[in-house]
Structures are given as C-alpha cells and as structure tokens.
Design an enzyme around this catalytic site. Structure first.
Site, PDB file in Angstrom:
ATOM      1  N   SER A 105       0.422  -1.058   0.355  1.00 54.00           N
ATOM      2  CA  SER A 105      -0.257  -0.140   0.535  1.00 54.00           C
ATOM      3  C   SER A 105       0.715   1.277   0.150  1.00 54.00           C
ATOM      4  O   SER A 105       1.886   1.583   0.066  1.00 54.00           O
ATOM      5  CB  SER A 105      -1.298   0.119   1.111  1.00 54.00           C
ATOM      6  OG  SER A 105      -2.244   0.963   1.135  1.00 54.00           O
ATOM      7  N   LYS A 129      -9.785  -3.986 -14.346  1.00 52.06           N
ATOM      8  CA  LYS A 129     -10.070  -3.091 -15.566  1.00 52.06           C
ATOM      9  C   LYS A 129     -10.845  -1.414 -14.453  1.00 52.06           C
ATOM     10  O   LYS A 129     -10.963  -1.891 -13.551  1.00 52.06           O
ATOM     11  CB  LYS A 129     -12.235  -4.114 -15.860  1.00 52.06           C
ATOM     12  CG  LYS A 129     -13.081  -4.353 -14.464  1.00 52.06           C
ATOM     13  CD  LYS A 129     -14.133  -4.906 -15.006  1.00 52.06           C
ATOM     14  CE  LYS A 129     -14.627  -5.306 -14.310  1.00 52.06           C
ATOM     15  NZ  LYS A 129     -13.386  -5.437 -12.525  1.00 52.06           N
TER      16      LYS A 129
END
Length: 338
Positions: A39, A100
C-alpha cells in the site's frame, strides 16, 4: 473440484474494496496463497494484512514488486495507477492481473503489453465476468447457434451513487466517471458477442462540477453489421441486464456483470432457464485462469487476450471523443467538460 493449477503465490497492490473482494474469491482456489500486500503506507498494508492473515506487508508498491515470495500480483489501485503499478511489477519479473479498465487510455495499455512481452510475463485485464460459469454458457449457446445469427444486443450497468466530489467515481483525479468505472462491463459484453466494435454515436450527462460523466449511452456496430445499445450510469439504478437477440431467438442475462442465471428464448419453444452459481463470489474463476495460463507457459488468456484489452481501450477513447469526455494526456487528469 479445483485442480492444482500451479500454486501461485499472490501479492496484492492496493487495499480498497475490490482487493477484499478478490481475496474472498481467492479463498476458493486451494492452490493459491497470498504472501504479500503493498500500500502507499505501512499502516494501511498492516491493516489489510491483519484482516486476511497476509505475512508480508509493504509500505510501497515498489517494495512488494521486489519480493522474492511473490509470483503474481493483483493490481487493485484506482484507474490512473494501473499503468505505473503494472509496469513496476512486470519489470520486476512478476505476472500481473490488473483491474479493469486496464488503463486510462489505449496508449497506456499498449505500453503495458509491450512491457509484458519484453519481460516474458503473463498480463491480463481482470474482466472477471468473462470467466463466470454463466458467461461461458452464454458464449457456448450463441456459438452453437441456439439463437441463430446475432443481430442485436443491449447491456446496461447503473447504480445510484449519492454525489460526492471526493468519491472515487466522481473524482476526475482518481479516474472517475461512469464510462471507465461501469461502462467497461457493457463494452466487454458487446465486444465478446459482436466482435470488433465501431462507435456509431454517444451521448452523456455530466457531474455537477462538469468534470466526469455520470451517464453515458453508446450505439455500436459489430463487425458483421449487428448493432448494440450500451448504457452506464453512476446516478441512476438501471435494470443491469443484457440481451443478445438473433435470427432464431434471444438470450437474457439478468444482473449480467455478476450473472448466475441466463434465460434462453427460442422462437416457437418454451423458455429455458439455466442456473450456474458461484463457488465463492465469482472472482475465483479469473484467479484460476491466471494460474492455468502461467502453469501452461501462456502469457495471455485466450478469453481476455491483450488484443481485446487494446480494443476496449480504443473504443473507450473513441466514446470519450464522440461524447466530449477529455482527459489531459500529461497527467491523466480530467479537464472541465464543455
């Protein structure tokens, strides 16, 4: 039963909601393990890792990409970061499954494909709907001529999200907009059943600050002349179904982006309903496809090849051009819309 498809060790880049969904699905793949999470901050990585029992925690995406305990990386960051995060992982020798849309535009997708080819690594856009049992069934029925020659289709995906300029879907700097976030589903459905698409027309509604689209409708034509009507919306709940109509009948897929049911209507016959439930939440099937391809030495999936991701990105670019949706190329941030 699930075959052992190579026992991939997964790393996860990004700790948002979609990353949690992917790991939920991955639990249903016995051969898979999650060994690392990365992260922007170590605190976020620790929080995610504690929730899922992930041993390695990294306070940067670059650190995760260098881990020797990771074979494949799932990129789950916001759209504008798909391109740089994927390049980082590919160049570090990792296989990549990227959420996506694959990137913000076709140029970025082409650079990602070039990096996968140069590094001899697997790369796939995470079009999870392609691998759902119902999606495969629908494709088989269409290919087998159950509805005759395909003539027309429709697909829509919409949700009523309260307007908040800081919300990801309304925030231009995070790649917001209904087209990129939701419209990719109808576009991918149309491409699968109509082949190469041509944008005939597009219209859109804008957010109050006029920075992103909140509703886009597109008319497309397929390579054999069949047409399609596609809609996406972040401000309106739509039926969220898809229909493929042919010369001998039609198929209806309720909740098509996460479908477990399809209904076949053949001319002159009783309707036939098919049910194909998930083993987990549906994300398990795309993870299995990555593992299958990597084990077989394949660098792209036949159901979601690089050419298809490039095609979808080019079509999205065309729709933005027709509808007046512009993202400045220098930093992939949006500019005010006219």
């Amino acid at each position: 039963m699930t075959d052992d498809n190579g026992g991939l060790r997964w790393g996860v880049v990004g700790t948002g909601g979609i990353a949690h969904s992917f790991l939920e699905g991955l639990r249903a793949v016995p051969s898979a393990t999650v060994t690392a999470v990365g992260s922007r901050t170590r605190d976020r990585a620790d929080e995610f890792a504690d929730a899922w029992g992930v041993p390695e925690r990294h306070g940067s995406y670059e650190e995760l990409a260098q881990s020797p305990n990771v074979d494949a990386v799932y990129v789950a960051t916001p759209h504008p970061w798909h391109h740089p995060n994927t390049l980082t992982c590919l160049n570090a020798g990792k296989h990549v499954l990227v959420e996506k849309p694959m990137a913000m535009n076709a140029l970025q997708v082409s650079e990602m494909v070039a990096a996968a080819r140069a590094n001899d690594r697997f790369l796939m856009e995470a079009m999870w709907t392609r691998y759902l049992p119902v999606s495969r069934l629908v494709r088989e029925l269409v290919d087998d001529g159950a509805i005759g020659e395909v003539c027309w289709l429709s697909a829509e995906f919409g949700a009523n999200v309260p307007y908040d300029p800081d919300h990801r879907i309304f925030n231009a700097d995070l790649g917001g907009g209904a087209l990129l976030d939701l419209g990719i589903y109808p576009l991918a459905f149309a491409s699968r059943h109509l082949g190469e698409l041509t944008v005939v027309g597009a219209t859109r509604q804008l957010s109050p600050d006029r920075m992103v689209d909140t509703h886009t409708t597109v008319l497309v034509r397929g390579e054999n002349g069949a047409t399609g009507t596609l809609s996406c919306s972040s401000r309106t709940t739509l039926p969220n179904r898809a229909v493929v109509a042919g010369s001998k009948g039609w198929l209806e897929i309720p909740n098509f982006f996460a479908a477990t049911t399809a209904v076949l209507h053949r001319d002159g016959r009783e309707r036939e309903e098919f049910h194909r439930p998930f083993r987990a939440n549906g994300y398990e099937y795309e993870a299995e496809e990555v593992a299958r391809c990597v084990a077989a030495g394949e660098r792209e999936s036949p159901d979601m090849p690089w050419s298809e991701s490039l095609h979808l990105a080019r079509i999205s670019d065309q729709i933005r051009d027709v509808g007046g949706l512009v993202y400045s190329p220098a930093n992939v941030k949006a500019v005010p819309l006219g």
